[in-house]
Design a protein around this motif. Structure first.
Motif, mmCIF file in Angstrom:
data_model
loop_
_atom_site.group_PDB
_atom_site.id
_atom_site.type_symbol
_atom_site.label_atom_id
_atom_site.label_comp_id
_atom_site.label_asym_id
_atom_site.label_seq_id
_atom_site.Cartn_x
_atom_site.Cartn_y
_atom_site.Cartn_z
ATOM 1 N N HIS A 99 -24.062 20.809 -19.136
ATOM 2 C CA HIS A 99 -23.430 20.983 -20.679
ATOM 3 C C HIS A 99 -22.043 20.762 -20.242
ATOM 4 N N VAL A 100 -21.136 20.080 -21.034
ATOM 5 C CA VAL A 100 -19.736 19.800 -20.933
ATOM 6 C C VAL A 100 -18.755 20.636 -21.619
ATOM 7 N N ASP A 101 -17.933 21.276 -20.908
ATOM 8 C CA ASP A 101 -16.669 22.117 -21.540
ATOM 9 C C ASP A 101 -15.596 21.202 -21.797
ATOM 10 N N LEU A 102 -15.614 20.570 -22.918
ATOM 11 C CA LEU A 102 -14.769 19.584 -23.154
ATOM 12 C C LEU A 102 -12.964 20.045 -22.949
ATOM 13 N N ASP A 103 -12.728 21.175 -23.274
ATOM 14 C CA ASP A 103 -11.347 21.765 -23.216
ATOM 15 C C ASP A 103 -11.000 21.365 -21.856
ATOM 16 N N GLU A 104 -12.081 21.741 -20.887
ATOM 17 C CA GLU A 104 -11.616 21.535 -19.211
ATOM 18 C C GLU A 104 -11.701 20.162 -18.948
ATOM 19 N N VAL A 105 -12.526 19.468 -19.355
ATOM 20 C CA VAL A 105 -12.425 17.905 -19.226
ATOM 21 C C VAL A 105 -11.257 17.375 -19.621
ATOM 22 N N ASN A 106 -10.728 17.667 -20.778
ATOM 23 C CA ASN A 106 -9.562 17.100 -21.347
ATOM 24 C C ASN A 106 -8.381 17.624 -20.657
ATOM 25 N N ALA A 107 -8.326 18.942 -20.086
ATOM 26 C CA ALA A 107 -7.196 19.361 -19.204
ATOM 27 C C ALA A 107 -7.169 18.459 -18.095
ATOM 28 N N ARG A 108 -8.387 18.263 -17.550
ATOM 29 C CA ARG A 108 -8.072 17.319 -16.117
ATOM 30 C C ARG A 108 -7.779 15.963 -16.510
ATOM 31 N N VAL A 109 -8.310 15.463 -17.620
ATOM 32 C CA VAL A 109 -7.816 14.009 -17.917
ATOM 33 C C VAL A 109 -6.341 14.047 -18.075
ATOM 34 N N ARG A 110 -5.754 15.111 -18.809
ATOM 35 C CA ARG A 110 -4.071 15.126 -18.985
ATOM 36 C C ARG A 110 -3.588 15.331 -17.742
ATOM 37 N N GLU A 111 -4.101 15.988 -16.794
ATOM 38 C CA GLU A 111 -3.396 16.435 -15.443
ATOM 39 C C GLU A 111 -3.339 15.145 -14.710
ATOM 40 N N LEU A 112 -4.514 14.304 -14.529
ATOM 41 C CA LEU A 112 -4.560 13.137 -13.880
ATOM 42 C C LEU A 112 -3.481 12.029 -14.446
ATOM 43 N N ALA A 113 -3.320 12.067 -15.641
ATOM 44 C CA ALA A 113 -2.574 10.831 -16.261
ATOM 45 C C ALA A 113 -1.015 11.378 -16.103
ATOM 46 N N ALA A 114 -0.666 12.692 -16.263
ATOM 47 C CA ALA A 114 0.713 13.181 -15.729
ATOM 48 C C ALA A 114 0.951 12.740 -14.151
ATOM 49 N N ALA A 115 0.047 13.067 -13.430
ATOM 50 C CA ALA A 115 -0.042 12.848 -12.065
ATOM 51 C C ALA A 115 0.326 11.403 -11.630
ATOM 52 N N GLN A 116 -0.381 10.579 -12.261
ATOM 53 C CA GLN A 116 -0.455 9.135 -12.373
ATOM 54 C C GLN A 116 1.135 8.587 -12.752
ATOM 55 N N SER A 117 1.494 9.185 -13.727
ATOM 56 C CA SER A 117 3.053 8.816 -14.315
ATOM 57 C C SER A 117 4.174 9.088 -13.077
ATOM 58 N N GLN A 118 3.805 10.448 -12.650
ATOM 59 C CA GLN A 118 4.873 11.141 -11.795
ATOM 60 C C GLN A 118 4.772 9.985 -10.437
ATOM 61 N N ASP A 119 3.673 9.532 -10.117
ATOM 62 C CA ASP A 119 3.678 8.689 -9.156
ATOM 63 C C ASP A 119 4.457 7.459 -9.015
ATOM 64 N N ILE A 120 4.202 6.858 -10.270
ATOM 65 C CA ILE A 120 4.800 5.503 -10.462
ATOM 66 C C ILE A 120 6.300 6.043 -10.779
ATOM 67 N N ARG A 121 6.670 7.082 -11.262
ATOM 68 C CA ARG A 121 8.050 7.392 -11.419
ATOM 69 C C ARG A 121 8.475 7.431 -10.112
ATOM 70 N N ALA A 122 8.097 8.088 -9.029
ATOM 71 C CA ALA A 122 8.736 8.489 -7.805
ATOM 72 C C ALA A 122 8.670 6.998 -6.963
ATOM 73 N N ARG A 123 7.677 6.196 -7.403
ATOM 74 C CA ARG A 123 7.896 4.986 -6.584
ATOM 75 C C ARG A 123 9.062 3.974 -7.039
ATOM 76 N N LEU A 124 9.338 4.008 -8.326
ATOM 77 C CA LEU A 124 10.290 3.268 -9.007
ATOM 78 C C LEU A 124 11.617 3.863 -8.292
ATOM 79 N N GLU A 125 11.867 5.141 -8.353
ATOM 80 C CA GLU A 125 13.009 5.740 -8.142
ATOM 81 C C GLU A 125 13.258 5.524 -6.418
#
Length: 482
Positions: A99-125
């Motif tokens: 069974h799926v805890d969607l709140d936890e799933v979506n928290a992980r989704v948002r964290e991964l997206a934010a981490a990927q965004s930060q990685d791109i920002r760091a690379r550009l800088e």
């Protein structure tokens, strides 16, 4: 001034920090240009923060559920204390399901997206790219004005401008998303619990991907399509497999049903169809296409020509109708893929800054639809070959015959190749788990104009799913011309 000095003096301003924008920025910096990227939502843009990265993360979670559902076929049972679980004929019983805890799933989704965004920002800088957080608009072809997110404004003069502002979900006037019950695909990641009954309006790629993901996660899903079948723009054999799989997982399909409106009720939504029928659900996802983000950013005032759909018109090296102004990504309407956006951005900067460049070739684009199983394709489609009167040969092998697929309990899918009468590989489709990874050998064959015999004579691992690619190539050696 020498060519190298000229490049170093170039001022490049990129409006939009998604794949087209940040890949272009990296190319421009390597060429010695002074580069500014203006981005409203964050490094990576919508592709990373609200579209590709979060959606595929959610789908990856759902994929785990489909793998778990195959466990009983392999002799694996969940250990439920105090219960005797009989063998399941196909798929697990309700007591066995994860069974799926969607709140936890979506928290992980948002964290991964934010981490990927930060990685791109760091690379550009780290590469020396100037990042400006705000909304940019053209003030003529060589100047960009920016309204900063934290207040204030900036102006940047430019020798080269790249517009990569992407697209946003299309909204029906009578079904405006509210972020709670009526949702666009960018709003799904704030849900705290799994929709009890999700009505998905639109059976294109986005609609099919999310419908498949949510039915695997455990929602009751209704897929409303205005067309005759799911994925109407895709290979008919591939779409038929996905339809069969959707039905086997309990999804309700409603073809030839055009949605007209969606409204909230006390505890859910009601979707009204054009013929007067209604569909009730707890939530509705509106997946009815996208619109280019071209309004109000000074394009027409600068002389940039737009199509009737509002997309920026570009040539194969990403030039617009105005000298020095380029465009890349979904805003151009060329092909709504992050990989194509990135390629357009790289091509644009190479061309603008005087480097050697090959024009964009859509015949070599590989793409994937992240349903379960996935559909991956490259090269010419069978519909294109038929409509253009091409003489071609085709062969298809069901995945169920593949020994590795049998070992993994995989029943659904196939490999199909198209070849010129002379034997050159023109295109192919893989329908399988992780087809997005498996299509690469066919991509190489198309890009390097290999023949089916050359593909057939290359070694594949036994047993492996890619073995079916070699087998289909061998089958084409003696297939009659069409």
């Amino acid at each position: 001034m020498t060519p190298s000095q000229d490049l170093q003096a170039s001022r490049v301003v990129i409006v939009g920090g998604g794949p087209g924008g940040y890949e272009a920025a990296l190319v421009a910096r390597r060429s010695g240009a002074d580069v500014t990227v203006v981005e409203r939502t964050g490094a990576g843009g919508a592709a990373v923060l609200t579209d590709v990265v979060p959606s595929k993360t959610l789908i990856a979670t759902a994929e785990w559920m489909t793998i778990a559902d195959r466990a009983p076929d392999l002799g694996i049972r969940l250990d439920v204390p105090g219960e005797s679980i009989p063998p399941a004929p196909r798929g697990p019983s309700e007591s066995e399901r994860h069974h799926v805890d969607l709140d936890e799933v979506n928290a992980r989704v948002r964290e991964l997206a934010a981490a990927q965004s930060q990685d791109i920002r760091a690379r550009l800088e780290s590469e020396g790219v100037r990042l400006v957080h705000g909304t940019g608009r053209l003030d003529g072809p060589q100047r960009v004005l920016v309204d900063a997110t934290g207040g204030g404004s900036h102006a940047f003069d430019a020798d080269v401008v790249l517009v990569a502002t992407g697209a946003t979900p299309r909204v029906l006037p009578e079904a405006r998303p509210d972020g709670e019950r009526i949702l666009s695909w960018t709003q799904l990641y704030d849900l705290k619990s799994l929709p009890e009954r999700l009505v998905v309006v639109g059976s294109g790629v986005t609609g099919a991907e999310f419908a498949g993901a949510y039915v695997s996660l455990g929602s009751d899903v209704v897929l409303v399509s205005s067309r005759d079948r799911v994925l109407p723009g895709e290979d008919a054999d591939a779409a038929a497999v996905i339809e069969e799989v959707f039905r086997s997982r309990g999804m309700t399909l409603m073809p030839r049903s055009r949605a007209q409106s969606a409204r909230r009720t006390a505890d859910g939504v009601v979707v009204t169809l054009a013929d007067g029928r209604t569909v009730e659900g707890s939530h509705v996802l509106m997946a009815v296409g996208s619109e280019p983000s071209t309004a109000g950013i000074g394009l027409e005032e600068a002389g940039v020509r737009l199509s009737s759909s509002g997309h920026i018109e570009v040539d194969k090296v990403s030039r617009t109708s105005v000298r020095g102004v380029y465009a890349a990504g979904d805003v151009t309407g060329v092909y709504p893929l992050a990989s194509v956006a990135a390629m357009q951005g790289r091509i644009a900067m190479s061309h603008a800054l005087g480097d050697a460049v090959a024009p964009l070739s859509l015949s070599q684009v590989a793409s994937s639809i992240f349903t379960a199983p996935e559909i991956a394709k490259v090269g010419y489609s069978e519909e294109h070959l038929r409509s253009t009167g091409s003489r071609y040969r085709t062969s298809m092998l069901p995945l169920a015959r593949n020994p590795r697929a049998k070992m993994l309990g995989i029943r659904d899918g196939f490999v199909k190749l198209f070849a010129h009468e002379g034997g050159r590989v023109l295109g192919g489709i893989v329908v399988a788990p992780r087809a997005s990874e498996l299509v690469f050998p066919i991509t190489l064959a198309v890009a390097h104009r290999l023949t089916v015999d050359e593909v057939a004579n290359a070694f594949t691992v036994y047993p492996s799913i890619t073995g079916s690619i070699g087998e289909v190539a061998r089958m084409l050696h003696h297939v009659d011309e069409r």
